[in-house]
Scaffold this motif. Structure first.
Motif, PDB file in Angstrom:
ATOM      1  N   VAL A 166       0.859  -1.185   0.000  1.00  0.00           N
ATOM      2  CA  VAL A 166       0.000   0.000   0.000  1.00  0.00           C
ATOM      3  C   VAL A 166       0.893   1.232   0.000  1.00  0.00           C
ATOM      4  CG1 VAL A 166      -1.672   1.307   1.365  1.00  0.00           C
ATOM      5  CG2 VAL A 166      -1.872  -1.175   1.198  1.00  0.00           C
ATOM      6  N   CYS A 167       0.572   2.211  -0.855  1.00  0.00           N
ATOM      7  CA  CYS A 167       1.383   3.433  -0.914  1.00  0.00           C
ATOM      8  C   CYS A 167       1.297   4.162   0.427  1.00  0.00           C
ATOM      9  CB  CYS A 167       0.900   4.340  -2.037  1.00  0.00           C
ATOM     10  SG  CYS A 167       1.724   5.947  -2.022  1.00  0.00           S
ATOM     11  N   PRO A 168       2.449   4.435   1.073  1.00  0.00           N
ATOM     12  CA  PRO A 168       2.425   5.086   2.382  1.00  0.00           C
ATOM     13  C   PRO A 168       1.978   6.546   2.293  1.00  0.00           C
ATOM     14  CG  PRO A 168       4.683   4.875   1.600  1.00  0.00           C
ATOM     15  CD  PRO A 168       3.814   4.151   0.608  1.00  0.00           C
ATOM     16  N   GLU A 169       1.935   7.096   1.090  1.00  0.00           N
ATOM     17  CA  GLU A 169       1.595   8.515   0.933  1.00  0.00           C
ATOM     18  C   GLU A 169       0.109   8.723   0.689  1.00  0.00           C
ATOM     19  OE1 GLU A 169       3.294  11.484   0.768  1.00  0.00           O
ATOM     20  OE2 GLU A 169       5.282  10.705   1.259  1.00  0.00           O
ATOM     21  N   CYS A 170      -0.499   7.868  -0.151  1.00  0.00           N
ATOM     22  CA  CYS A 170      -1.895   8.123  -0.526  1.00  0.00           C
ATOM     23  C   CYS A 170      -2.800   6.925  -0.273  1.00  0.00           C
ATOM     24  CB  CYS A 170      -1.980   8.553  -1.994  1.00  0.00           C
ATOM     25  SG  CYS A 170      -1.669   7.214  -3.152  1.00  0.00           S
ATOM     26  N   GLY A 171      -2.236   5.805   0.171  1.00  0.00           N
ATOM     27  CA  GLY A 171      -3.064   4.657   0.521  1.00  0.00           C
ATOM     28  C   GLY A 171      -3.525   3.812  -0.655  1.00  0.00           C
ATOM     29  N   ARG A 184       4.776  -0.112  -7.716  1.00  0.00           N
ATOM     30  CA  ARG A 184       4.497   1.307  -7.948  1.00  0.00           C
ATOM     31  C   ARG A 184       3.127   1.710  -7.437  1.00  0.00           C
ATOM     32  NH1 ARG A 184       8.357   3.221 -11.551  1.00  0.00           N
ATOM     33  NH2 ARG A 184       9.403   1.488 -12.591  1.00  0.00           N
ATOM     34  N   CYS A 185       3.037   2.956  -6.973  1.00  0.00           N
ATOM     35  CA  CYS A 185       1.748   3.554  -6.655  1.00  0.00           C
ATOM     36  C   CYS A 185       1.142   4.005  -7.982  1.00  0.00           C
ATOM     37  CB  CYS A 185       1.948   4.754  -5.726  1.00  0.00           C
ATOM     38  SG  CYS A 185       0.497   5.811  -5.636  1.00  0.00           S
ATOM     39  N   PRO A 186      -0.075   3.522  -8.327  1.00  0.00           N
ATOM     40  CA  PRO A 186      -0.635   3.825  -9.649  1.00  0.00           C
ATOM     41  C   PRO A 186      -1.368   5.169  -9.714  1.00  0.00           C
ATOM     42  CG  PRO A 186      -2.063   2.303  -8.486  1.00  0.00           C
ATOM     43  CD  PRO A 186      -0.942   2.627  -7.538  1.00  0.00           C
ATOM     44  N   ASP A 189      -2.088  11.363  -8.932  1.00  0.00           N
ATOM     45  CA  ASP A 189      -2.284  12.511  -8.043  1.00  0.00           C
ATOM     46  C   ASP A 189      -1.670  12.285  -6.661  1.00  0.00           C
ATOM     47  OD1 ASP A 189      -3.723  13.837 -10.012  1.00  0.00           O
ATOM     48  OD2 ASP A 189      -5.585  12.812  -9.442  1.00  0.00           O
ATOM     49  N   CYS A 190      -0.993  11.149  -6.484  1.00  0.00           N
ATOM     50  CA  CYS A 190      -0.327  10.844  -5.215  1.00  0.00           C
ATOM     51  C   CYS A 190       0.599  12.014  -4.847  1.00  0.00           C
ATOM     52  CB  CYS A 190       0.488   9.563  -5.384  1.00  0.00           C
ATOM     53  SG  CYS A 190       1.513   9.166  -3.972  1.00  0.00           S
ATOM     54  N   PRO A 191       0.450  12.585  -3.631  1.00  0.00           N
ATOM     55  CA  PRO A 191       1.255  13.765  -3.270  1.00  0.00           C
ATOM     56  C   PRO A 191       2.762  13.535  -3.440  1.00  0.00           C
ATOM     57  CG  PRO A 191      -0.287  13.200  -1.494  1.00  0.00           C
ATOM     58  CD  PRO A 191      -0.457  12.157  -2.558  1.00  0.00           C
TER      59      PRO A 191
END
Ligand SMILES: [Zn+2]
Length: 270
Positions: A166-171, A184-186, A189-191
């Motif tokens: 799970v992306c630690p930035e945007c979930g 990868r976080c897909p 708009d992930c900060p």
């Protein structure tokens, strides 16, 4: 040659060595190794060249490079320290990179508190665990890396590392292409990705915007002031000066930097 370039104002290496024998060469390399950490820039080696044009002609060239010039690289320096934690960094392309938080240790001229662990597979292959005593390595400007674990120093009750998907930035749920090792976080708009793109835009070698470092970019994104490169150019000095701990002078400096960057070739931003 260096003198000639320096006459035109080019920055050149401040010191060169000349010698006639193998011993001279080794002595020069050893001396450079002693003084190189006191230089204002990082260096990880030397270029050894023949300074006799006739001999150069005699040496000739391979298909790729002349035989009369050769790069010498100092071996990477190593240090032993404790790995306190493993955190996940999200890059501008969404790549989740595990990073080792280390007990700070002095190596190759600077204090190192973090080292890259590359990816989950690499961690599992080396069986790196939180609490381990590890050997780290640093060469020149390359990011320090964890080389191996000192297994005999492993504390009891450690757990094999498992990367959270799970992306630690945007979930967002992370994804991995088949045959790839990087998760990868897909979410575009992930900060973290937004920050990564802006930082990359401002970097030297890209648009080279003075003052557009990590701290400022983080604040711009957190406050919704700029979410893409285009929005940077709608900022005013007042916007920027309104941010926490931002001096008016630095704000103006950044705005001036943006203005100047408009003269850069656009390909550099990619
Ligand atoms: Zn994300």
């Amino acid at each position: 040659m260096f003198e000639w370039l320096a006459n035109f104002g080019f920055p050149t290496a401040e010191q060169t060595w000349t010698g006639k024998t193998h011993e001279d060469l080794v002595a020069s390399i050893e001396e450079l190794d002693r003084v190189r950490h006191d230089l204002d820039y990082e260096t990880d080696g030397a270029v050894i060249k023949l300074n006799n044009l006739a001999l150069r002609t005699q040496c000739g060239a391979t298909a790729k490079a002349p035989r009369w010039a050769m790069a010498y690289k100092f071996p990477a320096e190593q240090a032993v320290t404790v790995l306190k934690d493993i955190v996940i960094q999200v890059g501008r392309t969404g790549a989740l990179t595990p990073v080792a938080e280390l007990e700070p240790v002095f190596v190759a001229g600077s204090t190192v508190g973090r080292a890259t662990l590359h990816n989950e597979e690499e961690i599992q292959r080396k069986d790196i665990r939180i609490g381990d005593t590890v050997v780290i390595e640093k060469a020149g400007e390359i990011i320090p890396a964890v080389v191996k674990v000192e297994m005999d120093k492993r504390p009891k009750k450690t757990k094999a590392f498992k990367l959270s998907k799970v992306c630690p930035e945007c979930g967002s749920n992370a994804a991995k292409d088949e045959g790839e090792v990087v998760w990868r976080c897909p979410n575009p708009d992930c900060p973290a990705q937004v920050r990564g793109r802006l930082e990359h835009w401002c970097m030297r070698g890209a648009m080279d915007v003075d003052g557009g470092g990590e701290v400022l970019v983080r604040q711009l994104v957190a406050n919704g002031l700029a979410l893409d490169a285009g929005e940077l150019y709608e900022l005013t000095a007042e916007h920027v000066a309104g941010l926490e701990r931002m001096a008016e002078k630095s704000a103006q400096n950044f705005i001036d930097g943006l203005e100047k960057s408009k003269l850069q070739d656009l390909w550099r931003g990619g």
